[in-house]
Design a protein around this motif. Structure first.
Motif, PDB file in Angstrom:
ATOM      1  N   PRO A 127       0.643  -1.342   0.039  1.00 27.54           N
ATOM      2  CA  PRO A 127       0.138   0.034   0.014  1.00 27.54           C
ATOM      3  C   PRO A 127       0.761   1.199  -0.147  1.00 27.54           C
ATOM      4  O   PRO A 127       1.822   1.310   0.852  1.00 27.54           O
ATOM      5  N   PHE A 128       0.434   2.282  -0.708  1.00 27.16           N
ATOM      6  CA  PHE A 128       1.278   3.239  -1.064  1.00 27.16           C
ATOM      7  C   PHE A 128       1.199   4.372   0.005  1.00 27.16           C
ATOM      8  O   PHE A 128       0.283   4.818   0.536  1.00 27.16           O
ATOM      9  N   SER A 129       2.304   4.657   0.688  1.00 27.85           N
ATOM     10  CA  SER A 129       2.299   5.608   1.613  1.00 27.85           C
ATOM     11  C   SER A 129       3.722   6.475   1.681  1.00 27.85           C
ATOM     12  O   SER A 129       4.807   6.078   1.742  1.00 27.85           O
ATOM     13  N   ALA A 130       3.528   7.595   1.150  1.00 33.83           N
ATOM     14  CA  ALA A 130       4.795   8.327   0.730  1.00 33.83           C
ATOM     15  C   ALA A 130       4.372   9.783   1.202  1.00 33.83           C
ATOM     16  O   ALA A 130       3.409  10.323   1.291  1.00 33.83           O
ATOM     17  N   TYR A 131       5.709  10.248   1.904  1.00 33.53           N
ATOM     18  CA  TYR A 131       5.365  11.862   2.279  1.00 33.53           C
ATOM     19  C   TYR A 131       6.191  12.416   1.413  1.00 33.53           C
ATOM     20  O   TYR A 131       5.673  13.694   0.843  1.00 33.53           O
ATOM     21  N   TYR A 132       7.119  12.207   0.991  1.00 30.33           N
ATOM     22  CA  TYR A 132       8.211  12.854  -0.264  1.00 30.33           C
ATOM     23  C   TYR A 132       8.185  12.003  -1.310  1.00 30.33           C
ATOM     24  O   TYR A 132       8.547  10.642  -1.099  1.00 30.33           O
ATOM     25  N   MET A 133       8.357  12.840  -2.485  1.00 31.88           N
ATOM     26  CA  MET A 133       8.704  11.829  -3.699  1.00 31.88           C
ATOM     27  C   MET A 133       9.969  12.734  -4.085  1.00 31.88           C
ATOM     28  O   MET A 133       9.430  14.081  -4.193  1.00 31.88           O
ATOM     29  N   ALA A 134      10.775  12.385  -4.805  1.00 34.28           N
ATOM     30  CA  ALA A 134      11.893  13.129  -5.200  1.00 34.28           C
ATOM     31  C   ALA A 134      12.599  12.861  -6.351  1.00 34.28           C
ATOM     32  O   ALA A 134      12.407  11.555  -6.613  1.00 34.28           O
ATOM     33  N   TRP A 135      13.372  13.603  -6.895  1.00 30.65           N
ATOM     34  CA  TRP A 135      14.313  13.451  -8.138  1.00 30.65           C
ATOM     35  C   TRP A 135      15.843  13.717  -7.891  1.00 30.65           C
ATOM     36  O   TRP A 135      16.025  14.836  -7.314  1.00 30.65           O
ATOM     37  N   PHE A 136      16.630  12.661  -7.874  1.00 35.02           N
ATOM     38  CA  PHE A 136      18.097  13.112  -7.711  1.00 35.02           C
ATOM     39  C   PHE A 136      18.586  12.883  -9.097  1.00 35.02           C
ATOM     40  O   PHE A 136      18.103  12.007  -9.672  1.00 35.02           O
ATOM     41  N   ARG A 137      19.945  13.098  -9.114  1.00 35.12           N
ATOM     42  CA  ARG A 137      20.534  12.898 -10.333  1.00 35.12           C
ATOM     43  C   ARG A 137      22.095  12.792 -10.081  1.00 35.12           C
ATOM     44  O   ARG A 137      22.496  13.115  -9.278  1.00 35.12           O
ATOM     45  N   GLN A 138      22.542  11.815 -10.901  1.00 38.24           N
ATOM     46  CA  GLN A 138      24.149  11.676 -10.768  1.00 38.24           C
ATOM     47  C   GLN A 138      24.764  11.832 -12.069  1.00 38.24           C
ATOM     48  O   GLN A 138      24.568  10.946 -13.167  1.00 38.24           O
ATOM     49  N   ALA A 139      25.747  12.656 -12.349  1.00 36.31           N
ATOM     50  CA  ALA A 139      26.456  12.980 -13.439  1.00 36.31           C
ATOM     51  C   ALA A 139      27.783  12.015 -13.348  1.00 36.31           C
ATOM     52  O   ALA A 139      28.099  11.558 -12.541  1.00 36.31           O
ATOM     53  N   PRO A 140      28.411  11.811 -14.752  1.00 36.02           N
ATOM     54  CA  PRO A 140      29.445  11.154 -14.682  1.00 36.02           C
ATOM     55  C   PRO A 140      30.646  11.719 -13.651  1.00 36.02           C
ATOM     56  O   PRO A 140      30.856  12.680 -13.921  1.00 36.02           O
ATOM     57  N   GLY A 141      31.182  10.794 -12.885  1.00 35.47           N
ATOM     58  CA  GLY A 141      32.259  11.342 -12.072  1.00 35.47           C
ATOM     59  C   GLY A 141      31.752  12.228 -10.851  1.00 35.47           C
ATOM     60  O   GLY A 141      32.683  12.523 -10.261  1.00 35.47           O
ATOM     61  N   LYS A 142      30.579  12.077 -10.706  1.00 30.87           N
ATOM     62  CA  LYS A 142      30.149  13.121  -9.685  1.00 30.87           C
ATOM     63  C   LYS A 142      29.208  12.558  -8.457  1.00 30.87           C
ATOM     64  O   LYS A 142      28.905  11.293  -8.944  1.00 30.87           O
ATOM     65  N   GLU A 143      29.062  13.065  -7.483  1.00 29.44           N
ATOM     66  CA  GLU A 143      28.161  12.427  -6.743  1.00 29.44           C
ATOM     67  C   GLU A 143      26.640  12.655  -6.906  1.00 29.44           C
ATOM     68  O   GLU A 143      26.532  13.530  -7.663  1.00 29.44           O
ATOM     69  N   ARG A 144      25.828  11.742  -6.613  1.00 28.60           N
ATOM     70  CA  ARG A 144      24.202  11.994  -6.844  1.00 28.60           C
ATOM     71  C   ARG A 144      23.830  13.167  -5.885  1.00 28.60           C
ATOM     72  O   ARG A 144      24.328  13.553  -4.621  1.00 28.60           O
ATOM     73  N   GLU A 145      23.120  14.062  -6.524  1.00 23.57           N
ATOM     74  CA  GLU A 145      22.501  15.303  -5.974  1.00 23.57           C
ATOM     75  C   GLU A 145      21.096  15.448  -6.163  1.00 23.57           C
ATOM     76  O   GLU A 145      20.666  14.958  -7.071  1.00 23.57           O
ATOM     77  N   PHE A 146      20.499  16.129  -5.239  1.00 21.77           N
ATOM     78  CA  PHE A 146      19.018  16.514  -5.424  1.00 21.77           C
ATOM     79  C   PHE A 146      18.845  17.425  -6.320  1.00 21.77           C
ATOM     80  O   PHE A 146      19.495  18.424  -6.780  1.00 21.77           O
ATOM     81  N   ALA A 147      17.736  17.064  -7.003  1.00 22.38           N
ATOM     82  CA  ALA A 147      16.979  17.962  -8.044  1.00 22.38           C
ATOM     83  C   ALA A 147      15.757  18.631  -7.596  1.00 22.38           C
ATOM     84  O   ALA A 147      15.498  19.744  -7.803  1.00 22.38           O
ATOM     85  N   ALA A 148      14.835  17.747  -7.248  1.00 21.39           N
ATOM     86  CA  ALA A 148      13.423  18.460  -6.914  1.00 21.39           C
ATOM     87  C   ALA A 148      12.755  17.224  -6.049  1.00 21.39           C
ATOM     88  O   ALA A 148      13.059  16.137  -6.054  1.00 21.39           O
ATOM     89  N   THR A 189      23.173  16.635 -18.124  1.00 18.37           N
ATOM     90  CA  THR A 189      23.376  15.210 -18.337  1.00 18.37           C
ATOM     91  C   THR A 189      23.515  14.277 -17.014  1.00 18.37           C
ATOM     92  O   THR A 189      24.541  14.870 -16.443  1.00 18.37           O
ATOM     93  N   ALA A 190      22.894  13.387 -16.845  1.00 18.81           N
ATOM     94  CA  ALA A 190      23.053  12.524 -15.745  1.00 18.81           C
ATOM     95  C   ALA A 190      22.197  11.580 -15.753  1.00 18.81           C
ATOM     96  O   ALA A 190      21.197  11.274 -16.571  1.00 18.81           O
ATOM     97  N   VAL A 191      22.373  10.282 -15.051  1.00 19.81           N
ATOM     98  CA  VAL A 191      21.417   9.472 -14.598  1.00 19.81           C
ATOM     99  C   VAL A 191      20.389  10.051 -13.519  1.00 19.81           C
ATOM    100  O   VAL A 191      20.745  10.421 -12.560  1.00 19.81           O
ATOM    101  N   TYR A 192      19.020  10.123 -13.745  1.00 20.30           N
ATOM    102  CA  TYR A 192      17.991  10.620 -13.001  1.00 20.30           C
ATOM    103  C   TYR A 192      17.386   9.430 -12.211  1.00 20.30           C
ATOM    104  O   TYR A 192      16.782   8.415 -12.748  1.00 20.30           O
TER     105      TYR A 192
END
Length: 125
Positions: A28-49, A91-94
């Motif tokens: 059963p779906f129970s969420a407070y936040y849904m978010a998008w993060f992204r990770q560019a080549p050679g970089k750490e994953r970062e918050f987008a929205a 450019t990144a993996v989202y």
């Protein structure tokens, strides 16, 4: 167990647009936040929205503010990321992520309970 499945990535020219989708399934779906993060080549994953699932409040990283829009469809258990005026530096993996309860650290990846596999976005110059 919750499963998150992203779609909508691809190759686009600078200045173009893409819309990412993240469909949630499982227990059963129970969420407070849904978010998008992204990770560019050679970089750490970062918050987008991020978006609060029931109130619809939205939060953005400065790097995407004014260009990206996060939204959700409660009936479909799906969150979207509309990306306009794309730049090569987007450019990144989202990745889609879900957190079940409130936090004031919604921008930190360690706060999230579930993650999708990611979808590649490539912006050519």
């Amino acid at each position: 167990q919750v499963q998150l499945a992203e779609s909508g990535g691809g190759l686009v020219q600078a200045g173009g647009s893409l819309r990412l989708s993240c469909a949630a399934s499982g227990r059963p779906f129970s969420a407070y936040y849904m978010a998008w993060f992204r990770q560019a080549p050679g970089k750490e994953r970062e918050f987008a929205a991020a978006i609060t699932w029931y109130g619809g409040s939205t939060f953005y990283a400065d790097s995407v503010k004014g260009r990206f829009t996060i939204s959700r469809d409660n009936a479909k258990n799906t969150v979207y990321l509309q990306m306009n005026s794309l730049k090569p530096e987007d450019t990144a993996v989202y990745y889609c992520a879900q957190r079940r309860v409130w936090t004031n650290r919604y921008y930190q990846e360690g706060e999230y309970d579930y993650w999708g596999q990611g979808t590649q976005v490539t912006v050519s110059s």
